[in-house]
Structure formats: structure tokens, C-alpha cells
Design an enzyme around this catalytic site. Structure first.
Site: not given
Length: 329
Positions: A86, A164-165, A246, A270, A275, A294, A296-297
Site C-alpha cells: 500500500g 487484483g493480485r 484497508r 485484519d 490502527e 493487521h 496479513g503479510s
């Protein structure tokens, strides 16, 4: 003989995984690094001080890079490399105006984020956090026909907002669960949707017909506050809402009302606004809302790859070379 070339100054706004730092330490003769050496975000005053005279800035999603920061950095700044997919924390117009290049980290976190989104969907739909809590607090007595019943994916309709991806990666993972229909919406129909038998439909159709709604679009002026009272009022009462994009895509007050009143069955988030979400936030009082910090990754391998790519982007930008992943403005 020529004088020794002066090293370019780089400021890093946080501790980052060692994969990136190793690449940086190997780039001898290119730059000298100063870093906010903490796992916590850099205070604004320290950021403004740290960027002074910098040629390169390595930042995170939590760092607001606006005109004030760019002014503090001064005319030397060539490149901003963010360890994120992002970029809504970057003042893109200002950055473009000053001819500064931007590196970011798409693709590398797609799989990790998609996995986490599916995990969050399953945890929310099947009420896993509630189940864990019941085991811990003695609420588990005997088997009961309707106790802790939730909703399954088999035979369901899933709606993905933003194919998207990451949206595609989520769709690929959900299909083997026996999803009957996969709807998606966005600015345009996507050729790659055929791979997941995706049906391109208007937003209203997706909202009213989906059993599970997954938000995976980017934050833009069009998507800001997209999921509001009107949105939730069109959802099925048995539908589950998931957001891993987001926080600002969702009006959280409207979501709270929809969950509390039973307008929708459950939600898994998430991402939130702000935040971290304050511990006294109304959403955290609800059993049918699962909120994650948060993550996710957040796999070791993904964060390592993100760190390495961020540094490679930084070095490319400093030296006027190709950046592996440059954001074209």
C-alpha cells in the site's frame, strides 16, 4: 586523482528484518545509514530530524510521508522505498512534483495475505475465537445441536470486491472448498477472472447475493467508506463480511450497528481505523466480530523477502538504476 565520492545518506524509520540489512551492509561505498532502531514507529519529531539531507528514505506503512517530511529532507532526496504494497501513507502528488522515485513491495506478500484472509474468513464463519473462549471459561458442557453453529463455504456464493493480485489469490484458495458462485466487482471486468469462474457483477448484486463478502481493493477516494450503512443493509442476514484491505474502506460505526442488530451475521477484520484499534472500541465488545492486528503479510519468509526488496528498490533509486519494483506515477 578524483576525491573519494561522498556517501549518500539514507534514513530507515524502523528495525527491519535482517535480509534487507544484509544487502545494505554489502553495498559498500554507496551509502551511510542512520536508523530509528526500534520495533515501534518513529516519533514524528525524530522522523523530521532523521530525514534531513537524506538521499534515500526507507519507510513503513505507519510513516506519514507528506510535504513537511519532504521539506525536512531537502533537495537531495532521490528515492522513497516503502516496505509495503500500500502507498496511501505517501503524498504522491508532492513526491511526483519533486521528481522523487518510489519503490514498494507488491506481489511478494500476495500469498501470505491471501492465506490469512482465508484463515480469518473460516475463523469468523465457524466462530473459532468463541469456541476457544468457551473451552477456557468452562462454557463447554455437552454436545448441543445448535451450539456454536456457523456458516460453511460449501455451496456458497462468495463476493470479492477488487479482483487484483490478492483478490485472485483469495479466490483460488476458496474454490476448492466447494464454492458454488464467485462474484466480483471493480472498475472493469478482468480477463483473468475466467480462471476462477468469476462473474463480473454490479456492486449491489454482489452485496445482496453473496454469503461471504471479501474486501481486497485498494484505498482510493472511490472506495473510502464504501462499506457503510447502505452497503450492510443490502447484505443477507446470514452473510459474513471480511476486510483485509484497508480499514478506511469500512465505516466502522455502521458495521458495529449492522453486527449488533443482526443485520449481518459476522465480520472479520485484519485492518481497522485507527490502527491499533483502541481496546475500548465498541467492535471489540461483539462476539460476532473477529479483529486481528493487521498481520496479513506476517510470515517470516514474506517479511524477509519484503525487507530485501525494499532495500533493493532503495539502492536502485540511489544509484539511478532500475528498481525491481518501482511505483510509476
Amino acid at each position: 586523482m578524483n576525491a573519494v565520492r561522498e556517501l549518500m545518506k539514507v534514513f530507515i524509520t524502523r528495525r527491519i528484518p535482517e535480509e534487507g540489512m544484509k544487502i545494505l551492509s554489502g553495498a559498500t561505498g554507496v551509502c551511510e545509514v542512520s536508523q530509528w532502531d526500534s520495533d515501534e514507529p518513529v516519533p514524528r519529531a525524530e522522523l523530521l530530524k532523521g530525514v534531513q539531507g537524506a538521499h534515500g528514505l526507507l519507510c513503513l506503512l505507519s510513516d506519514k510521508i507528506d510535504a513537511e517530511v519532504l521539506d525536512a529532507a531537502g533537495p537531495n532526496l532521490k528515492v522513497i522505498s516503502t516496505m509495503s504494497v500500500g502507498f496511501d501513507h505517501l503524498a504522491l502528488d508532492e513526491i511526483k512534483k519533486r521528481g522523487i522515485r518510489i519503490g514498494y513491495t507488491p506481489d511478494v506478500l500476495t500469498d501470505a495475505t491471501a492465506e490469512l484472509t482465508v484463515a480469518l474468513l473460516l475463523a469468523t464463519a465457524r466462530r473459532l475465537p468463541e469456541g476457544v473462549e468457551e473451552v477456557k471459561n468452562g462454557g463447554w458442557s455437552s454436545w448441543k445441536p445448535l451450539w456454536l453453529c456457523g456458516y460453511g463455504l460449501s455451496g456458497s456464493t462468495v463476493g470479492v470486491i477488487g479482483l487484483g493480485r490478492i483478490g485472485m489469490a483469495i479466490a483460488r484458495r476458496l474454490l476448492p472448498f466447494g464454492v458454488k458462485r464467485l462474484l466480483y466487482t471493480g472498475r472493469t471486468a478482468k480477463a483473468h477472472a475466467a480462471e476462477v469462474n468469476g462473474e463480473f457483477v454490479p456492486l449491489d448484486t454482489l452485496v445482496s447475493e453473496s454469503d461471504f463478502i471479501v474486501v481486497s481493493c485498494s484505498l482510493t477516494p472511490e472506495t473510502q467508506g464504501l462499506c457503510d450503512e447502505a452497503f450492510f443493509s443490502k447484505m443477507k442476514k446470514t452473510a459474513v463480511f471480511i476486510n483485509s484491505s484497508r480499514g478506511a474502506v469500512v465505516n466502522q460505526e455502521d458495521l458495529y450497528e449492522a453486527l449488533k442488530s443482526g443485520q449481518i451475521a459476522a465480520a472479520g477484520l485484519d485492518v481497522t481505523t485507527p490502527e491499533p484499534l483502541p481496546t475500548n472500541h465498541p467492535l471489540l465488545t461483539l462476539k460476532n466480530c473477529v479483529v486481528l492486528p493487521h498481520i496479513g503479510s506476517a510470515t517470516y519468509s514474506t517479511r524477509g523477502v519484503m525487507s530485501a526488496l525494499t532495500v533493493q528498490n532503495l539502492l536502485g533509486g540511489l544509484q539511478g538504476l532500475d528498481m525491481p519494483s518501482e511505483l510509476r506515477l
